[in-house]
Write a protein that holds these residues in place. Structure first.
Motif, short mmCIF file in Angstrom:
data_model
loop_
_atom_site.label_atom_id
_atom_site.label_comp_id
_atom_site.label_asym_id
_atom_site.label_seq_id
_atom_site.Cartn_x
_atom_site.Cartn_y
_atom_site.Cartn_z
N ASP A 400 0.73 -0.86 0.08
CA ASP A 400 -0.13 -0.05 -0.06
C ASP A 400 1.19 1.49 -0.07
O ASP A 400 0.41 2.37 -0.14
CB ASP A 400 -0.84 -0.18 1.53
CG ASP A 400 -2.09 -0.73 1.09
OD1 ASP A 400 -1.98 -1.59 -0.25
OD2 ASP A 400 -3.10 -1.21 1.91
N VAL A 401 2.23 1.28 0.94
CA VAL A 401 2.88 2.63 0.21
C VAL A 401 3.61 2.97 -0.41
O VAL A 401 3.46 4.37 -1.37
CB VAL A 401 4.43 1.77 1.91
CG1 VAL A 401 5.41 3.11 2.35
CG2 VAL A 401 3.76 1.93 3.48
N HIS A 402 3.80 1.64 -1.63
CA HIS A 402 4.09 1.06 -2.57
C HIS A 402 3.20 1.89 -3.82
O HIS A 402 3.93 2.68 -5.12
CB HIS A 402 4.73 0.30 -3.37
CG HIS A 402 5.45 0.33 -4.67
ND1 HIS A 402 4.43 0.13 -5.79
CD2 HIS A 402 6.79 0.51 -5.23
CE1 HIS A 402 5.21 0.00 -6.54
NE2 HIS A 402 6.81 -0.03 -7.01
N GLN A 403 1.97 1.85 -3.24
CA GLN A 403 0.51 2.34 -4.47
C GLN A 403 1.06 3.63 -4.81
O GLN A 403 0.78 4.49 -5.49
CB GLN A 403 -0.35 1.97 -4.16
CG GLN A 403 -1.10 1.84 -5.07
CD GLN A 403 -3.10 1.69 -4.37
OE1 GLN A 403 -2.79 -0.06 -3.79
NE2 GLN A 403 -3.22 2.32 -5.40
N LYS A 404 0.62 4.50 -2.89
CA LYS A 404 1.15 5.51 -3.02
C LYS A 404 1.50 6.00 -3.13
O LYS A 404 2.00 7.46 -3.65
CB LYS A 404 1.00 5.90 -1.01
CG LYS A 404 -0.98 5.57 -0.58
CD LYS A 404 -1.22 6.11 0.65
CE LYS A 404 -2.27 5.26 1.15
NZ LYS A 404 -3.43 6.80 0.86
N TRP A 405 2.67 5.70 -2.70
CA TRP A 405 4.63 6.52 -3.32
C TRP A 405 4.34 7.02 -4.92
O TRP A 405 4.21 7.83 -5.42
CB TRP A 405 5.85 5.51 -3.06
CG TRP A 405 6.74 5.95 -3.59
CD1 TRP A 405 7.69 5.18 -4.93
CD2 TRP A 405 7.83 6.59 -2.89
NE1 TRP A 405 8.81 6.04 -4.87
CE2 TRP A 405 9.34 6.72 -3.86
CE3 TRP A 405 7.93 7.39 -1.78
CZ2 TRP A 405 10.34 7.50 -3.60
CZ3 TRP A 405 8.97 8.04 -1.79
CH2 TRP A 405 9.51 8.53 -2.27
N ILE A 406 3.74 5.73 -5.50
CA ILE A 406 3.39 6.09 -6.86
C ILE A 406 2.81 7.09 -8.00
O ILE A 406 3.01 7.92 -8.79
CB ILE A 406 3.02 4.33 -8.32
CG1 ILE A 406 4.70 3.63 -7.76
CG2 ILE A 406 3.25 4.95 -9.58
CD1 ILE A 406 5.97 4.03 -8.31
#
Length: 480
Positions: A400-406
């Motif tokens: 989820d962090v990766h998704q928000k990061w992108i």
């Protein structure tokens, strides 16, 4: 035919035989029957006789129960009923004891007199200009203080207290640390007396209402809270008390140990509000102290802003807006699973976060590096409830962090690389899993938790070198 010695022995023996035992005497038997029946006795004697009989029955009953119980000790004692004689006696004894302890404390005038004695009888260090005293000065000051203040100050001037402080090559100690020690001891003792007075059941613990009453009584004496609006007092006491319970009641039993409260940093942080703020303090600096009025109002405004439907509680959707929506959805779900009680209807949609749970949530996020804060967060990170995190858990959490990061327009990154970096930061004792003890032991547990639940926390870790440079630049510009 018989010797004199033998005649004497036979005479003594015959004399002993002629004296009948007391129990065989007629008057003794009659007296025992007379007293045993109670006839002819006065009312006081009858009452005493009845009391002895009742006490003997109680003793025999306890003895019988003790024999039946075997070696198992008694671990529960029923508290006396409210209004009973035992309750009244206990309350009176407690009041007298606390009154006696309060009379032994130094008041503000006594402390001022002690400070004057210390300054008048100390020696100025030629090198540092600090005011110091050796052991002889220490004993002399003790005598002077005893004459001016009384014997209640004598306990501070013991040899063991003198040895607690750092000494110079001449064996002298500074008077200021000693005086601060006296002030802190008096302050903590007074706090303990005040808390014990509020401890209704005298079990050494304070419940939330009792803790709020203690804080309410402190407000008039705290310089930075004197201007608090009266309507906000109850809400402030609730917010302030919650921090004590977050750190001093780890098992969430609804009561905090008085000794633990006194030794916690929370009380010290609260007492900092005694100081008059001579210089103007920014809102950011005031917000760092949980007990400041600015901080309490900030938290209240934050809760009201999130509570869109004005229901007095927060749904999952409302909590997702916390911190500008940088927290991951899986973390919000886990917070509700682990730290929010279900509604009375039992359905999942009815579960909402009340204000006290919200305070715990904020305290955990703002104190991630403490044991209490990290324990709160670890329960959310432990997706399977097994007491440890695996590589699969790290992958699920960081997705989820990766998704928000992108979505934020940042560069592409590899989840496996982040997972390996976390493993290198923690260095767990078992290479296949990370436990709470591993996170506490690596001293970077708060950073790891931020990386897994908050995209802003991961950004701060990824840009830590640039942030350090920005913090170092202002002093260089001022020097130029």
């Amino acid at each position: 035919m018989y010797s004199g010695s033998s005649d004497g022995e036979s005479h003594d023996t015959s004399t002993q035989r002629r004296i009948p035992p007391a129990s065989s005497m007629l008057w003794v038997r009659n007296l025992r029957r007379y007293i045993g029946s109670g006839a002819g006795l006065g009312s006081e004697a009858l009452m005493e006789l009845e009391t002895k009989r009742i006490l003997l029955e109680i003793f025999k009953d306890k003895q019988q129960k003790s024999q039946e119980a075997g070696t198992i000790p008694s671990f529960y004692k029923k508290k006396p009923e409210e209004g009973s004689i035992s309750s009244r006696v206990q309350r009176l004894a407690k009041y007298r004891f606390l009154k006696k302890q309060s009379d032994l404390l130094l008041n503000s005038d006594d402390l001022a007199a002690m400070w004057n004695c210390l300054r008048e009888n100390c020696v100025i260090d030629d090198g540092t200009g600090a005011e110091k005293m050796n052991y002889e000065d220490f004993c002399h000051i003790a005598s002077v203080c005893t004459e001016q203040i009384g014997p209640k100050c004598r306990r501070f001037f013991s040899p063991s207290n003198f040895m607690k402080f750092e000494k110079d090559e001449a064996g002298r100690i500074a008077i200021l640390p000693f005086y601060l020690y006296v002030m802190r001891t008096v302050s903590l003792t007074q706090a303990r007396i005040d808390m014990s007075e509020l401890d209704e059941d005298s079990d050494g613990f304070l419940q939330s209402q009792e803790m709020e009453s203690y804080i309410s009584g402190l407000i008039p004496n705290l310089a930075q809270l004197r201007d608090m609006p009266e309507a906000f007092t109850n809400m402030y006491c609730r917010i302030a008390a919650q921090k004590f319970f977050f750190f001093c009641d780890p098992h969430r039993r609804g009561k905090a140990c008085i000794k633990k409260i006194l030794l916690s940093n929370c009380l010290q942080e609260l007492m900092e509000l005694h100081q008059e703020s001579e210089e103007e303090v920014t809102d950011t600096e005031q917000a760092e102290n949980w007990f400041s009025l600015t901080s309490a109002q900030r938290i209240c405004d934050m809760f009201l802003a999130l509570d869109k439907d004005c229901s007095g509680s927060l749904s999952k959707q409302e909590l997702k807006e916390y911190a500008d929506g940088t927290l991951t959805e899986i973390f919000i779900e886990r917070v509700f699973d682990e730290h929010v009680r279900r509604g009375k209807s039992g359905s999942g949609n009815s579960r909402e976060m009340d204000f006290d749970s919200f305070l715990d949530f904020v305290l955990a996020l703002e104190n991630k590096d403490t044991q209490e804060g990290l324990t709160y967060l670890f329960r959310c990170l432990d997706l399977q409830g097994r007491g440890f995190l695996t590589t699969a858990d790290i992958h699920s959490l960081f997705r989820d962090v990766h998704q928000k990061w992108i979505e934020g327009g940042n560069y592409e990154l590899c989840i496996e690389d982040v997972r390996d970096e976390i493993w290198d930061m923690v260095k767990p004792s078992d290479p296949l899993k990370i436990t709470l003890d591993d996170l506490l032991g690596c001293k970077q547990g708060g950073t790891v938790a931020s990386m897994l639940i908050d995209v802003r926390g991961f950004w701060a870790h990824d840009n830590r070198e640039n942030l350090l440079q920005e913090e170092e630049e202002p002093p260089e510009e001022e020097s130029q």
